[in-house]
Design a protein around this motif. Structure first.
Motif, PDB file in Angstrom:
ATOM      1  N   LEU A 195       0.803  -1.225   0.000  1.00 11.56           N
ATOM      2  CA  LEU A 195       0.000   0.000   0.000  1.00 11.56           C
ATOM      3  C   LEU A 195       0.834   1.273   0.000  1.00 11.56           C
ATOM      4  O   LEU A 195       0.445   2.277  -0.608  1.00 11.56           O
ATOM      5  CB  LEU A 195      -0.920   0.030   1.224  1.00 11.56           C
ATOM      6  CG  LEU A 195      -2.082  -0.956   1.267  1.00 11.56           C
ATOM      7  CD1 LEU A 195      -2.820  -0.820   2.590  1.00 11.56           C
ATOM      8  CD2 LEU A 195      -3.030  -0.728   0.096  1.00 11.56           C
ATOM      9  N   TRP A 196       1.975   1.242   0.690  1.00 12.54           N
ATOM     10  CA  TRP A 196       2.708   2.482   0.944  1.00 12.54           C
ATOM     11  C   TRP A 196       4.143   2.390   0.445  1.00 12.54           C
ATOM     12  O   TRP A 196       4.760   1.356   0.609  1.00 12.54           O
ATOM     13  CB  TRP A 196       2.697   2.794   2.454  1.00 12.54           C
ATOM     14  CG  TRP A 196       1.339   2.696   3.046  1.00 12.54           C
ATOM     15  CD1 TRP A 196       0.869   1.696   3.858  1.00 12.54           C
ATOM     16  CD2 TRP A 196       0.242   3.603   2.842  1.00 12.54           C
ATOM     17  NE1 TRP A 196      -0.436   1.936   4.174  1.00 12.54           N
ATOM     18  CE2 TRP A 196      -0.858   3.090   3.569  1.00 12.54           C
ATOM     19  CE3 TRP A 196       0.086   4.795   2.137  1.00 12.54           C
ATOM     20  CZ2 TRP A 196      -2.092   3.746   3.586  1.00 12.54           C
ATOM     21  CZ3 TRP A 196      -1.129   5.428   2.160  1.00 12.54           C
ATOM     22  CH2 TRP A 196      -2.208   4.902   2.879  1.00 12.54           C
ATOM     23  N   PRO A 197       4.643   3.450  -0.159  1.00 12.31           N
ATOM     24  CA  PRO A 197       4.062   4.792  -0.271  1.00 12.31           C
ATOM     25  C   PRO A 197       3.216   5.027  -1.527  1.00 12.31           C
ATOM     26  O   PRO A 197       2.887   6.172  -1.834  1.00 12.31           O
ATOM     27  CB  PRO A 197       5.294   5.690  -0.286  1.00 12.31           C
ATOM     28  CG  PRO A 197       6.320   4.870  -0.991  1.00 12.31           C
ATOM     29  CD  PRO A 197       6.060   3.434  -0.587  1.00 12.31           C
ATOM     30  N   ARG A 198       2.863   3.938  -2.257  1.00  7.11           N
ATOM     31  CA  ARG A 198       2.022   4.164  -3.442  1.00  7.11           C
ATOM     32  C   ARG A 198       0.676   4.776  -3.064  1.00  7.11           C
ATOM     33  O   ARG A 198       0.123   5.594  -3.807  1.00  7.11           O
ATOM     34  CB  ARG A 198       1.841   2.857  -4.212  1.00  7.11           C
ATOM     35  CG  ARG A 198       3.127   2.368  -4.887  1.00  7.11           C
ATOM     36  CD  ARG A 198       2.872   1.158  -5.750  1.00  7.11           C
ATOM     37  NE  ARG A 198       2.487  -0.016  -4.973  1.00  7.11           N
ATOM     38  CZ  ARG A 198       2.072  -1.160  -5.520  1.00  7.11           C
ATOM     39  NH1 ARG A 198       1.942  -1.262  -6.847  1.00  7.11           N
ATOM     40  NH2 ARG A 198       1.765  -2.183  -4.765  1.00  7.11           N
ATOM     41  N   ALA A 225       0.253   6.908  -0.778  1.00  5.06           N
ATOM     42  CA  ALA A 225       0.500   8.337  -0.579  1.00  5.06           C
ATOM     43  C   ALA A 225       0.494   9.077  -1.919  1.00  5.06           C
ATOM     44  O   ALA A 225       0.012  10.213  -2.010  1.00  5.06           O
ATOM     45  CB  ALA A 225       1.839   8.550   0.133  1.00  5.06           C
ATOM     46  N   ALA A 226       1.033   8.441  -2.947  1.00  5.88           N
ATOM     47  CA  ALA A 226       0.981   9.031  -4.290  1.00  5.88           C
ATOM     48  C   ALA A 226      -0.463   9.203  -4.738  1.00  5.88           C
ATOM     49  O   ALA A 226      -0.850  10.236  -5.305  1.00  5.88           O
ATOM     50  CB  ALA A 226       1.756   8.159  -5.274  1.00  5.88           C
ATOM     51  N   LEU A 227      -1.273   8.182  -4.486  1.00  9.48           N
ATOM     52  CA  LEU A 227      -2.708   8.273  -4.768  1.00  9.48           C
ATOM     53  C   LEU A 227      -3.336   9.437  -4.004  1.00  9.48           C
ATOM     54  O   LEU A 227      -4.145  10.202  -4.542  1.00  9.48           O
ATOM     55  CB  LEU A 227      -3.388   6.964  -4.376  1.00  9.48           C
ATOM     56  CG  LEU A 227      -4.921   6.953  -4.420  1.00  9.48           C
ATOM     57  CD1 LEU A 227      -5.404   6.617  -5.822  1.00  9.48           C
ATOM     58  CD2 LEU A 227      -5.486   5.966  -3.403  1.00  9.48           C
ATOM     59  N   ALA A 228      -2.953   9.577  -2.740  1.00  8.77           N
ATOM     60  CA  ALA A 228      -3.561  10.590  -1.877  1.00  8.77           C
ATOM     61  C   ALA A 228      -3.329  11.993  -2.415  1.00  8.77           C
ATOM     62  O   ALA A 228      -4.238  12.832  -2.409  1.00  8.77           O
ATOM     63  CB  ALA A 228      -3.006  10.461  -0.459  1.00  8.77           C
TER      64      ALA A 228
END
Length: 631
Positions: free
Chosen positions: A574-577, A579-582
């Protein structure tokens, strides 16, 4: 002169001070030898003060300005003043406690015991010991529920006053905006490696740091202003807990990380053909027959607690009961109970003839008793989740499964249809969807927006108008971002959630779990692919002249299906991908992933400090030397 003394991170070992310092050059933190440098600073100070956006993640959408000076303070000297309607105050108080926990996570691990920021003899230098940070949070609305209409807007002003106090003023329309604002404030604070050492030694010299048990000395950016609000009301992760059970501790940690990134929706794909792990109190046989084991069950009490946990952190839980396909284990007890078959094709072989992956199973949509059970599930889900939106699934129907069921084929024949004609089963599917939606409305007593995956039903314009109406449904797109179905749905006025698998499926790029080679949606979706996938751009690519398709996009969700993921891999997948989505869903920036790299590398470090097992993007060297690890 500010000297960089990294010694405190290794204080227990009595480490020598660092020979390195940092300077802000052209918006990047550049590492230099400390000898002879008069304007050097510690890394944390440089990260906070260097660059147009400081290290705030996701980037603000409104006007924002960040200062170039930092102020040291002790965590014990933070004062809060909360101004809010009574219903909001308890949630706001808890939010301040979460905020303080995030600051405590900044100090180096393994250090704890003595009073924060003081010398071994217990003394603290007055200049820092008396430095206060006063945080005033003002919330206008008394609302405590997150809905599609909830404002997440907030304004922030940080000011270092002439009297030495740092004043933080945070205004928000709702609690949820205030919570986001506190997250932003926490990102304007770093551990003060230089002054913690100097405070401990009681000297202004570059000597060995003594042992320091609890150096909770921090620095805060001395001035900052911003106005911020998200572009999209739904900013989600889709988590599958049916194929592999994920314990509540991992789900809570996921919610914590979502809150750090201002994602606001955990789309919980809680059931599928593989298992039914959630307790339905009014029909306990679903979980008895459907859970992998009695230990792998989400009790009603635990689910209610998780819903409250998420709401406190600005995250709604959006439950999905995928149907009428993706229904199998948990539904097998119907015949023994005298209710007939509630699901058909359950575990049927060869599975390739009846479903897209083993095990197979679909609802018996001509069995009246099935709707009675479905109503019980809906009633319990409504009580547990109190959802403002509800996901009905609706993807990957296999007509051969229904055709091979004698009672469904007979039902078609009795009504004058041809049991071998796919269009008959399409009509049955549409009739099921109308009935299930009405059942949800009757059970809940309200008309919440309903979500469906793109499917043959959403594609069939001849059938769709009688079954699906844009005023009632949000369509979640899981096809590619160039699929013409997106344009067709937008032309019909359907609100959309983007989850296009060519960019936002996080389980792609691993070995096949059935057969050989790579899994079906390979290749792996990099954080750059996630970041650069713009829902607005996708919508506009289908726009005719004069149309405004982008306004129909409600947001998006990155999906992690759990055929090959569980609690052991959850964080790293999930992370940090995520965060990129966020940042994409919060800000819809005009810039691409390359412009976000430095901040995301730092934000990944921040997530790790808070206990999130985010995978590294680059070697640590690149975090210490901005701009050198690019092409």
């Amino acid at each position: 002169m500010r000297l960089l003394l990294l010694c405190c991170a290794l204080a227990a070992a009595g480490a020598e001070p660092s020979v390195w310092t940092w300077r802000c050059e052209s918006g990047s933190c550049v590492r230099r030898p400390a000898a002879g440098v008069t304007d050097g600073m510690q890394l944390g100070t440089c990260k906070l003060t260097c660059g147009e956006l400081s290290v705030v993640w996701p980037r603000p959408t409104g006007p924002a300005a960040f200062g170039s000076e930092t102020v040291p303070f002790l965590i014990d000297n933070i004062q809060f003043q909360l101004v809010a309607p009574d219903p909001v105050k308890p949630m706001l108080q808890t939010a301040t406690e979460i905020f303080l926990d995030s600051l405590r996570a900044l100090q180096p691990s393994g250090l704890g015991g003595r009073r924060a920021g003081c010398r071994p003899d217990g003394a603290c230098e007055p200049a820092v010991a008396e430095q206060a940070v006063k945080v005033t949070v003002a919330v206008e609305s008394a609302g405590t529920a997150l809905t599609l209409e909830t404002s997440e807007y907030h304004q922030l002003l940080v000011n270092h006053t002439a009297g030495g106090q740092v004043s933080v003023l945070l205004y928000a329309t709702t609690f949820f905006g205030a919570r986001h604002g506190l997250e932003t404030v926490s990102q304007l604070i770093e551990y003060d490696e230089e002054n913690a050492c100097l405070q401990a030694s009681g000297a202004r010299s570059r000597t060995k740091c003594p042992i320091l048990d609890s150096p909770a000395l921090l620095i805060i950016l001395g001035s900052a202003t911003l106005s911020d609000a998200p572009v999209y009301p739904i900013r989600a992760l889709t988590i599958d807990t049916s194929r592999s059970f994920i314990p509540l501790s991992a789900l809570r940690r996921t919610i914590d990380a979502m809150a750090m990134n201002k994602l606001n929706t955990l789309h919980w794909h809680v059931t599928d053909t593989h298992s039914f792990p959630i307790e339905v109190s009014s029909e306990p046989r679903l979980v008895q027959y459907g859970a992998y084991s009695p230990r792998k069950v989400y009790s009603a009490r635990e689910v209610a607690q998780l819903v409250r946990y998420g709401r406190q952190r600005g995250v709604r839980l959006l439950p999905e009961l995928d149907a009428p396909a993706h229904v199998g284990y948990g539904w097998q007890w119907g015949e023994d109970a005298g209710l007939g078959r509630l699901a058909v094709c359950v575990g049927e072989e060869p599975w390739q003839s009846y479903c897209v992956e083993p095990p197979c199973g679909q609802m018996n949509i001509v069995n009246e008793n099935m709707y009675t059970v479905l109503g019980k599930i809906y009633k319990d889900f409504n009580a547990l989740f109190q959802p403002d939106i509800f996901h009905m699934g609706g993807d990957e129907i296999n007509f051969n499964c229904w055709k091979s069921s004698p009672e469904i084929a007979e039902h078609v024949k009795d009504r004058g249809g041809d049991p071998s004609d796919d269009s008959e089963y399409m009509r049955l599917w549409a009739q099921y969807q109308v009935r299930a939606a009405a059942l949800w409305r009757n059970v809940t007593g309200r008309s919440t927006p309903l979500v469906l995956w793109t499917s043959d039903l959403t594609k069939q314009e001849a059938v769709r108008p009688s079954a699906l109406k844009p005023s009632q449904y949000i369509i979640q797109v899981w096809t590619t971002g160039t699929d013409q179905q997106i344009g067709n749905l937008l032309r019909q006025g359907f609100p959309l959630l983007l989850s296009n698998y060519d960019a936002w499926y996080l389980d792609c790029g691993f070995s096949a779990w059935v057969g050989v080679g790579n899994n079906w949606c390979s290749p792996y979706k990099s954080w750059q692919t996630v970041y650069d996938n713009s829902p607005r751009a996708i919508a506009r690519s289908f726009e005719p002249a004069g149309a405004d398709y982008a306004s129909l996009v409600r947001g998006g969700s990155a999906a992690l299906w759990s055929e090959q993921s569980d609690a052991q891999t959850l964080d790293s997948r999930l992370w940090p991908r995520g965060a990129a989505l966020a940042e994409r869903l919060w800000a819809e920036p005009d810039t691409d992933s390359a412009a976000a790299l430095t901040r995301l590398v730092h934000h990944r470090e921040r997530m790790v400090q808070r206990g999130i097992g985010a995978e590294p993007l680059q070697p640590e060297y690149c975090h210490l030397n901005d701009g050198v690890c690019t092409t």
